[in-house]
Scaffold this active site. Structure first.
Site, PDB file in Angstrom:
ATOM      1  CE  LYS A  11       0.848   1.130   4.419  1.00 36.76           C
ATOM      2  NZ  LYS A  11       1.917   2.181   4.910  1.00 36.76           N
ATOM      3  CG  ASP A 136      -0.147  -0.034   8.282  1.00 33.74           C
ATOM      4  OD1 ASP A 136      -0.915   0.931   8.924  1.00 33.74           O
ATOM      5  OD2 ASP A 136       0.861   0.333   7.828  1.00 33.74           O
TER       6      ASP A 136
END
Ligand code: C5P
Length: 291
Positions: A11, A136
């Site tokens: 990401k 995350d």
């Protein structure tokens, strides 16, 4: 099913605002996560008992310190009769790069174990496990290429994006510790009230949906740049060099040190990669897309 292979994407954080601090030392964030096509491959094979892990990434711990092993232990707590698994982890996502590689690996391992052993864990249950592994991890447990993250970054609002953007990544050979970068941030006063980051994140999503790159420039933001620059000055220098060369959407991802360039739709990814390689010959440069 004896084995299963899954792709585990990286990401970038298109925006990251630190909006407060919790008493336990964690920081409150408002961030826009965006999945990109830099992919690790994870192959799970059923075994009788326990977990074993093999990886192509030199120096990556494969013992109890690895997030995949930790994820296995968590599932085992819940299902004491759980069978074993051997994991082959083929990594392309660098470690300690601000690209969420370890978190993505843990999330996709949880999803794959759920399928391989038909555990029947719901998304909510998986997210609860994921949160314990890292802030995350939850983002990667949702079936979306983009999301707004609040809280520690682990309260996820999926905002799926229909179009695809191109990115150039500038990857440092040496990682940075997320913990150290956040510790440096403590020296700074909180940057914003919550209203502005929320509005910024929503506008960012809208302009990405519309494909409007010039409107994005002031919305791309990362509060962790300053503390990361204080630990590694070269990040700032590289960003300045890229700006000077005419790239306008340039930011650090997460706690760094990876830099991403968001390209206008009309620009060729291949030629942008070539230009960046020339500008920064010692860096690993990768062209990727929304994934
Ligand atoms: O959650 P994760 O283990 O990935 O976080 C690594 C470190 O980064 C934490 O130990 C904490 O010091 C810092 N962190 C933080 N606030 C967040 C996320 C991470 O302070 N929202």
């Amino acid at each position: 099913m004896k084995s299963l292979t899954v792709l585990s994407p990286a990401k970038v954080n298109l925006s990251l605002h630190v909006t407060g601090r919790y008493p336990n030392g964690y920081h409150e964030l408002l961030t826009v996560f965006h999945r990109i096509s830099l992919l690790d491959k994870i192959r799970l094979t059923r075994t009788k008992t326990g977990v074993s892990l093999r990886t192509n990434w030199p120096g990556l711990p494969t013992d109890e310190r690895n997030l995949i092993t930790k994820a296995y232990r968590m599932i085992q707590e819940r299902f004491p009769d759980l069978g074993g698994v051997h994991v082959d982890l083929h990594k392309k996502i660098p470690v300690g790069a601000g690209l969420g590689g370890g978190s993505s690996n843990a999330a996709f391992f949880l999803l794959a174990m759920n399928r391989l052993y038909k555990l029947g864990l719901s998304r909510r249950q998986l997210v609860l496990l994921g949160k314990r592994l890292g802030a995350d991890v939850p983002f990667f447990l949702y079936d979306t290429n983009r999301a707004i993250g609040e809280g520690r970054g682990d309260k996820i609002q999926p905002r799926p994006l229909k179009r695809s953007w191109n990115f150039v990544l500038v990857i440092d050979s040496k990682g940075l510790s997320t913990k150290e970068v956040f510790e440096k941030y403590r020296l700074e006063p909180p940057s914003d009230s919550l209203t502005k980051p929320k509005r910024t994140a929503r506008m960012l999503c809208t302009f990405l949906d519309r494909g409007n790159p010039s409107a994005l420039i002031p919305l791309l933001h990362n509060d962790l740049e300053k503390p990361a620059f204080s630990l590694r000055q070269e990040i700032r220098k590289k960003i300045q060099k890229l700006h000077k060369a005419g790239f306008s959407c340039v930011r650090m991802s997460g706690s760094g040190p990876t830099i991403f360039i968001l390209l206008p739709m009309s620009d060729s990814l291949e030629s942008a990669v070539r230009r960046v390689k020339k500008l920064l010959p010692s860096a690993r440069v990768e062209g990727v897309k929304t994934f």
